[in-house]
Design a protein around this motif. Structure first.
Motif: not given
Length: 310
Positions: A274-299
């Motif tokens: 999204e534009f600027g800070t819009e998405r990170v403002e409402r981001l949650t820790g659970d969402e971050i953890a899920a993408r980190v897990a995805d990245l672990q599966g890639m590398t």
């Protein structure tokens, strides 16, 4: 423990193939702080003007970010940048740059900001960065970002400052420009020889690479179907990367830095949606953890989770 970030707080006007914002909160220190706020207490140092309104202050204080060291310059206007991105978002044209209060910025750090456990020097004049380093003598980890402008007009000051930090974060072309080496690997090896613990080469939509004395770790960007606005993605990456290190007890090893790369990459992937800070403002820790897990599966890397706030 806490993190101090010194850099720009701005308003941006951005147009991409997916839309436009005439005026939105931006700046390197802003994007860094919002990402790093998931991991530790963040203190922001930078100037703003009279036009920095209540909505901007509210966003800058997301997840408890401390703004006591933000300098309000009475009668001044906040740094403003305006640009337009090309169809593939790989190129952008700057239409307007009004430094305003940022033009005469001289960082003023409170005792609390000086005692930070971790320090990030966002892209400002190298002599100012060096002056901040002299004030933050208790930091156990220091990192620096810069740009081609300072390589061209202030190389001596920039090199002196780089030699005084633990980690340099630049894009791959800037690393090669700084050293005169024809490859990013060669450039990173030379800079490690200056006494740094780590060099990170940003590669835009292709990801980033970590270089230390213990090896090289390349992490691709998180796979995205759509990217709306890449503004601030690099600073968001730095916030996730450095913030996760602040939340790590003990020695900052190659494996710890690899994990930090994943957190930076994951949070940056949300920033561009999204534009600027819009998405990170409402981001949650659970969402971050899920993408980190995805990245672990890639590398392959150590994905022992870091405790996330929010």
């Amino acid at each position: 423990m806490s993190v101090t970030v010194v850099g720009s707080i701005a308003f941006d006007g951005v147009k991409t193939p997916f839309g436009e914002r005439e005026r939105m909160l931006g700046g390197a220190a802003t994007h860094f702080a919002l990402a790093a706020s998931f991991f530790d207490e963040i203190r922001v140092v930078g100037p703003v003007g009279d036009d920095f309104d209540d909505a901007a202050w509210k966003t800058l204080r997301t997840r408890g970010i401390n703004t006591d060291d933000v300098e309000h310059v009475a009668g001044g206007k906040t740094f403003f940048w305006k640009g337009v991105y090309g169809d593939n978002l790989n190129s952008r044209e700057t239409l307007e740059t009004d430094l305003n209060v940022f033009e005469t910025f001289e960082p003023k750090l409170s005792p609390a900001a000086q005692e930070a456990d971790v320090l990030f020097l966002a892209n400002i004049q190298p002599d100012l960065q060096y002056g901040v380093l002299q004030q933050c003598t208790k930091a156990r980890f220091t990192a620096l970002d810069s740009m081609d402008l300072w390589i061209n007009i202030a190389r001596e000051s920039l090199e002196k400052t780089i030699r005084a930090v633990d980690c340099l974060i630049l894009n791959d072309e800037e690393l090669e420009q700084l050293t005169g080496r024809p490859t990013t690997y060669g450039a990173a090896q030379e800079i490690l020889g200056w006494g740094l613990k780590a060099v990170v080469g940003k590669q835009g939509k292709y990801g980033a690479a970590l270089y230390t004395a213990d090896g090289v770790f390349a992490l691709p960007a998180y796979p995205m179907t759509d990217v709306v606005d890449p503004t601030g993605a690099g600073d968001t990456f730095a916030g996730g990367f450095v913030g996760s290190l602040a939340a790590t007890e003990g020695e900052i090893t190659h494996d710890v830095l690899k994990r930090a790369m994943a957190y930076g990459t994951a949070i940056a992937s949300f920033n561009v949606q999204e534009f600027g800070t819009e998405r990170v403002e409402r981001l949650t820790g659970d969402e971050i953890a899920a993408r980190v897990a995805d990245l672990q599966g890639m590398t392959a890397f150590d994905a022992t989770p870091v405790a996330l706030r929010g």
